[in-house]
Design an enzyme around this catalytic site. Structure first.
Site, short mmCIF file in Angstrom:
data_model
loop_
_atom_site.label_atom_id
_atom_site.label_comp_id
_atom_site.label_asym_id
_atom_site.label_seq_id
_atom_site.Cartn_x
_atom_site.Cartn_y
_atom_site.Cartn_z
N GLY A 62 2.60 -1.17 4.25
CA GLY A 62 2.77 0.23 3.89
C GLY A 62 4.25 0.57 3.75
O GLY A 62 4.86 0.36 2.70
N GLY A 63 4.84 1.09 4.83
CA GLY A 63 6.21 1.61 4.80
C GLY A 63 7.22 0.66 4.15
O GLY A 63 8.05 1.09 3.34
N GLU A 110 -7.04 4.70 7.48
CA GLU A 110 -6.77 6.12 7.22
C GLU A 110 -7.95 6.77 6.51
O GLU A 110 -8.26 7.94 6.74
CB GLU A 110 -5.46 6.28 6.42
N GLY A 160 1.87 2.02 10.79
CA GLY A 160 2.84 3.11 10.71
C GLY A 160 3.48 3.46 12.04
O GLY A 160 4.14 4.49 12.16
N ASN A 215 0.87 -1.18 0.00
CA ASN A 215 0.00 0.00 0.00
C ASN A 215 0.90 1.23 0.00
O ASN A 215 1.46 1.59 1.03
CB ASN A 215 -0.90 -0.03 1.25
N TRP A 216 1.03 1.84 -1.17
CA TRP A 216 1.98 2.95 -1.29
C TRP A 216 1.43 4.25 -0.71
O TRP A 216 2.16 5.24 -0.62
CB TRP A 216 2.36 3.15 -2.76
N HIS A 246 -9.74 1.33 4.29
CA HIS A 246 -8.50 1.46 5.06
C HIS A 246 -8.74 2.39 6.26
O HIS A 246 -9.50 3.36 6.16
CB HIS A 246 -7.39 2.03 4.16
P1 PGA Z 1 2.42 0.13 7.61
O1 PGA Z 1 1.01 0.41 6.86
O2 PGA Z 1 2.94 -1.18 7.05
O3 PGA Z 1 3.28 1.30 7.23
O4 PGA Z 1 2.12 0.04 9.05
C1 PGA Z 1 0.11 -0.64 6.62
C2 PGA Z 1 -1.14 -0.12 6.02
O5 PGA Z 1 -1.56 1.00 6.39
O6 PGA Z 1 -1.77 -0.76 5.17
#
Ligand code: PGA
Length: 271
Positions: free
Chosen positions: A251-252, A114, A194, A15-16, A112
């Site tokens: 993500g990261g 976010e 994150g 997930n960029w 998601h």
């Molecule tokens: P993260 O993000 O690996 O940076 O914790 C995961 C995500 O939000 O899908």
């Protein structure tokens, strides 16, 4: 026949978020293709799939890069990070299934945390998006997960199963029954996203087992369930040892091609 170690295969989805424009995506995917071609993982094992979920402006360039590199074709998908449930209309800033289809996208992330926490997505709107996109033939990764407060209040099961139940009711009301062959669930504890705090394999397995039980109860047993939340090349193998963890939403650690390659290699070893 020996029992498959990972009966639903392994999916590594990057997930960029709001990172990597067209140029960076092209460079990333070229590096990945070259690295795969120079190792014996040039052809990934059966059951291993990967995806990158890119910003909207990057989708076409990422698709183009996959087309240019035969080593990526057939197992690396490009997907969107969100899509509206209506096919078109006055929804400024949104993307729809038909718009994504037109450029060749058939995979989307929905719900998601976010989107839920920062952009007003609710169980209702996430459920609408999920059922509409599945109905339009998309593969959808649907995110669920509890906040730290909910975990501390011992409300993890209630929260996660409640999010699934709500979305399932929305689908029933819209008369858009879910197709298990295109549904993917991602369990992402909000407190782990994150933050560098990953759920331990034990914590992840406990919730994944609950989700699997819920899915089986709805006749959706073949649905993969990914874990997300500070997944790294270092902790991914331990998470994949959990019987009900079918991959990762990352993500990261998906932003650099070398790190994404390590995640893919770890996925390959788990199969
Ligand atoms: P993260 O993000 O690996 O940076 O914790 C995961 C995500 O939000 O899908």
């Amino acid at each position: 026949m020996p029992k498959l170690v990972k009966p639903r295969g392994v999916l590594v989805a990057g997930n960029w978020k709001m990172n990597h424009g067209p140029k960076a995506a092209h460079a990333f995917l070229s590096e990945l293709a070259q690295a795969l071609a120079s190792t014996h993982s040039a052809k990934p094992p059966a059951g291993l799939r990967a995806a990158v979920l890119t910003p909207a402006v990057t989708l076409s360039a990422a698709l183009q890069a996959v087309q240019e590199h035969p080593t990526l074709q057939g197992w690396l998908q490009v997907g969107a990070q969100n899509a509206h449930h209506e096919p078109s209309g006055a929804y400024t800033g949104e993307l729809s299934g038909p718009l994504l289809r037109e450029i060749g996208i058939g995979l989307a992330l929905v719900g998601h945390s976010e989107r839920r926490q920062l952009f007003g997505e609710t169980d209702e709107t996430a459920g609408q998006r999920l059922s509409s996109l599945l109905h339009q033939g998309f593969q959808v990764i649907f995110c669920v997960g509890e906040t730290l407060g909910q975990r501390q209040a011992k409300a993890t099961a209630k929260t996660v199963l409640g999010q699934l139940e709500w979305a399932h009711r929305v689908a029933a009301a819209r008369r858009e029954p879910w197709d298990a062959s295109r549904l993917i669930i991602a369990y992402e504890p909000v407190w782990a996203i994150g933050t560098g705090l990953t759920a331990t394999p034990g914590q992840a397995q406990e919730v994944h087992a609950l989700i699997r039980g819920w899915l089986e109860g709805k006749g959706l047993g073949q649905t993969p369930v990914l874990y997300g939340g500070s997944v790294t090349p270092e902790n991914f193998a331990g998470l994949l040892e959990c019987p009900d963890v079918d991959g990762g939403l990352v993500g990261g650690a998906s932003l650099k091609s070398a790190s994404f390659l390590k995640l893919i290699e770890t996925g390959a070893q788990a199969i």
